[in-house]
Write a protein that holds these residues in place. Structure first.
Motif, PDB file in Angstrom:
ATOM      1  N   THR A 193       0.830  -1.245  -0.097  1.00 22.24           N
ATOM      2  CA  THR A 193      -0.028  -0.144   0.035  1.00 22.24           C
ATOM      3  C   THR A 193       0.800   1.030  -0.054  1.00 22.24           C
ATOM      4  O   THR A 193       1.675   1.598   0.827  1.00 22.24           O
ATOM      5  N   ARG A 194       0.684   2.179  -1.194  1.00 23.91           N
ATOM      6  CA  ARG A 194       1.409   3.322  -0.986  1.00 23.91           C
ATOM      7  C   ARG A 194       0.925   4.282  -0.227  1.00 23.91           C
ATOM      8  O   ARG A 194       1.652   4.969   0.478  1.00 23.91           O
ATOM      9  N   LYS A 195      -0.449   4.516  -0.171  1.00 18.13           N
ATOM     10  CA  LYS A 195      -0.830   5.578   0.860  1.00 18.13           C
ATOM     11  C   LYS A 195      -1.882   5.039   1.699  1.00 18.13           C
ATOM     12  O   LYS A 195      -2.465   3.929   1.558  1.00 18.13           O
TER      13      LYS A 195
ATOM     14  N   ASP B   8      -8.260   9.712  -1.047  1.00 15.97           N
ATOM     15  CA  ASP B   8      -7.172   9.463  -1.697  1.00 15.97           C
ATOM     16  C   ASP B   8      -6.591   8.076  -1.178  1.00 15.97           C
ATOM     17  O   ASP B   8      -5.464   7.883  -0.992  1.00 15.97           O
TER      18      ASP B   8
ATOM     19  N   SER C  47      -4.909   4.673  -2.624  1.00 21.11           N
ATOM     20  CA  SER C  47      -4.091   4.177  -3.674  1.00 21.11           C
ATOM     21  C   SER C  47      -3.523   2.635  -3.350  1.00 21.11           C
ATOM     22  O   SER C  47      -3.288   2.462  -2.028  1.00 21.11           O
ATOM     23  N   LYS C  48      -3.355   1.983  -4.308  1.00 18.65           N
ATOM     24  CA  LYS C  48      -3.032   0.523  -4.033  1.00 18.65           C
ATOM     25  C   LYS C  48      -2.029   0.265  -5.237  1.00 18.65           C
ATOM     26  O   LYS C  48      -2.374   0.437  -6.335  1.00 18.65           O
ATOM     27  N   THR C  49      -0.753  -0.163  -4.817  1.00 17.67           N
ATOM     28  CA  THR C  49       0.353  -0.661  -5.933  1.00 17.67           C
ATOM     29  C   THR C  49       0.738  -2.023  -5.642  1.00 17.67           C
ATOM     30  O   THR C  49       0.969  -2.324  -4.488  1.00 17.67           O
TER      31      THR C  49
ATOM     32  N   LYS D 243      -0.162  -0.128 -10.733  1.00 15.71           N
ATOM     33  CA  LYS D 243      -0.949   0.622  -9.886  1.00 15.71           C
ATOM     34  C   LYS D 243      -2.347   0.008 -10.351  1.00 15.71           C
ATOM     35  O   LYS D 243      -2.723   0.244 -11.340  1.00 15.71           O
TER      36      LYS D 243
ATOM     37  N   VAL E 183      -5.026   1.239  -8.192  1.00 18.86           N
ATOM     38  CA  VAL E 183      -5.824   2.517  -7.751  1.00 18.86           C
ATOM     39  C   VAL E 183      -5.015   3.536  -7.458  1.00 18.86           C
ATOM     40  O   VAL E 183      -4.259   3.387  -6.763  1.00 18.86           O
ATOM     41  N   ASP E 184      -5.101   4.762  -7.994  1.00 19.96           N
ATOM     42  CA  ASP E 184      -4.406   5.956  -7.872  1.00 19.96           C
ATOM     43  C   ASP E 184      -5.440   7.210  -7.600  1.00 19.96           C
ATOM     44  O   ASP E 184      -6.217   7.645  -8.360  1.00 19.96           O
ATOM     45  N   ASN E 185      -5.261   7.601  -6.159  1.00 18.84           N
ATOM     46  CA  ASN E 185      -5.920   8.671  -5.693  1.00 18.84           C
ATOM     47  C   ASN E 185      -7.386   8.783  -5.801  1.00 18.84           C
ATOM     48  O   ASN E 185      -8.019   9.769  -6.296  1.00 18.84           O
TER      49      ASN E 185
END
Length: 73
Positions: free
Chosen positions: A4-6, A29, A31-33, A59, A61-63
């Motif tokens: 998880t990025r964020k 916000d 996000s998932k990478t 990625k 999901v992004d923001n």
């Protein structure tokens, strides 16, 4: 395997009788990478993947931001 990025911020509120409608769920916000291993074809690619694994980030999901009010699906 996922990374998880964020962090996900999530707030849960309740609607008061005769009051103002508020969000039941709110997420901001998101996000998932994911880290995915990359492998070349054939026996040489398999051996190389074991000895020197390579990864790439994808990625999913992004923001993404969304909110759900009471009664919504």
């Amino acid at each position: 395997m996922g990374h998880t990025r964020k962090c996900m911020e999530q707030a849960v509120f309740f609607v008061k009788e005769g009051g103002i409608a508020m969000y039941v769920i709110k997420a901001e916000d998101l996000s998932k990478t994911f880290r995915v291993r990359v492998k070349e074809k054939g026996m040489r690619g398999s051996i190389r993947a074991i000895l020197h694994p390579q990864v790439k980030e994808v990625k999913a999901v992004d923001n993404v931001t969304f909110a759900v009010e009471e009664g919504e699906m």
